[in-house]
Enzyme design. Sequence first.
Site, PDB file in Angstrom:
ATOM      1  N   GLU A 151      -7.946  88.763   1.735  1.00 22.63           N
ATOM      2  CA  GLU A 151      -8.780  89.078   2.174  1.00 22.63           C
ATOM      3  C   GLU A 151      -9.503  88.639   3.319  1.00 22.63           C
ATOM      4  OE1 GLU A 151     -11.133  92.525   0.012  1.00 22.63           O
ATOM      5  OE2 GLU A 151     -12.249  90.213  -0.391  1.00 22.63           O
ATOM      6  N   TYR A 199     -13.132  94.944   8.506  1.00 24.36           N
ATOM      7  CA  TYR A 199     -11.905  94.541   7.467  1.00 24.36           C
ATOM      8  C   TYR A 199     -10.805  94.929   7.543  1.00 24.36           C
ATOM      9  CZ  TYR A 199     -10.609  94.770   2.733  1.00 24.36           C
ATOM     10  OH  TYR A 199      -9.452  94.178   1.336  1.00 24.36           O
TER      11      TYR A 199
END
Length: 327
Positions: free
Chosen positions: A197, A109
């Site tokens: 993101e 991530y």
Amino acid sequence: MNIHEHQAKALLREYGIPVPRGEVAFSVDEAVQGAETLGGDLWVVKAQIHAGGRGKAGGVQLARTHADVKQYAEDLLGATLVTHQTGPTGKVVGRIYVEEGCDIARELYLGVVVDRASSTVGFMLSTEGGMEIETVAEETPELIARFSAHPGVGLQDFQVRRACDQLGLSPKEARRLTGFARKLYTAFVELDCSMAEINPLVITGTGDFIALDAKMSFDSNAGFRHKALEELRDLSEEEPSEIAAAAHDLSYIKLDGNIGCLVNGAGLAMATMDILKHFGGEPANFLDVGGSATTERVTEAFRILMGDEVEAIFVNIFGGIMKCDTL
């Protein structure tokens, strides 16, 4: 301003960030044609909405034949997808993205936000790719490494390497991730993003880093610098009342309460919402009509509030900013 995944990936590609090939489709036929154009024997059919959690809601499907692509496209287009970010009403899927399959060896991530507390660009890196970062932060915070890029000097290589070392990534992975993060930082700053993101950020079987998913939002106050980004807006994903308010230069955000608020000045508007909450009320909106509001603008403000089906309207106007006879 938010954009769709396929639009975010197109922007990232311009900055040299690796993303899988894909084709956007607004119909079932376009979806099948997209799979044929991409070739191969594995595709991912993704619903395109401005919300996370699509996979858990059935909005991301793995297809191994053109017949699968057709079936998933039929299932998704026009369907209402309900995720933890859409609320119970969900969002209607108006487009899908057909993407080539990817050799996934590991999922990470990587998120970037404006950190207003430190006036820097904040990074979050985690080994728990594919999961909601809020869940990781709550249950296993040790699996998140944080670092900040100061606007005066930008992102430094040692910051990324130190974060990788903290999470146990190899030196080779750290080197490749450093280049990826620098490109993402450049895109973030040059496009005036408020959030970017990559979840998951995939490490392939050959050790390459690929943005398998991408979510980006932009500072609307910087829109005058990025006219091309305005063309990426999908008004069907936005609140109709907020669109109407913007057309009349009203600062308006729809909420879930039953008390409409008509206020001038952002600070007073927020304080009004706070005091309503303090005494057990639920504000239905944030609305700043501004200090130079005309009769027409105030009329539209009341019309928008009444369209929210509120039970009452709380008017709180500071007369030193706006003419009360106009109101």
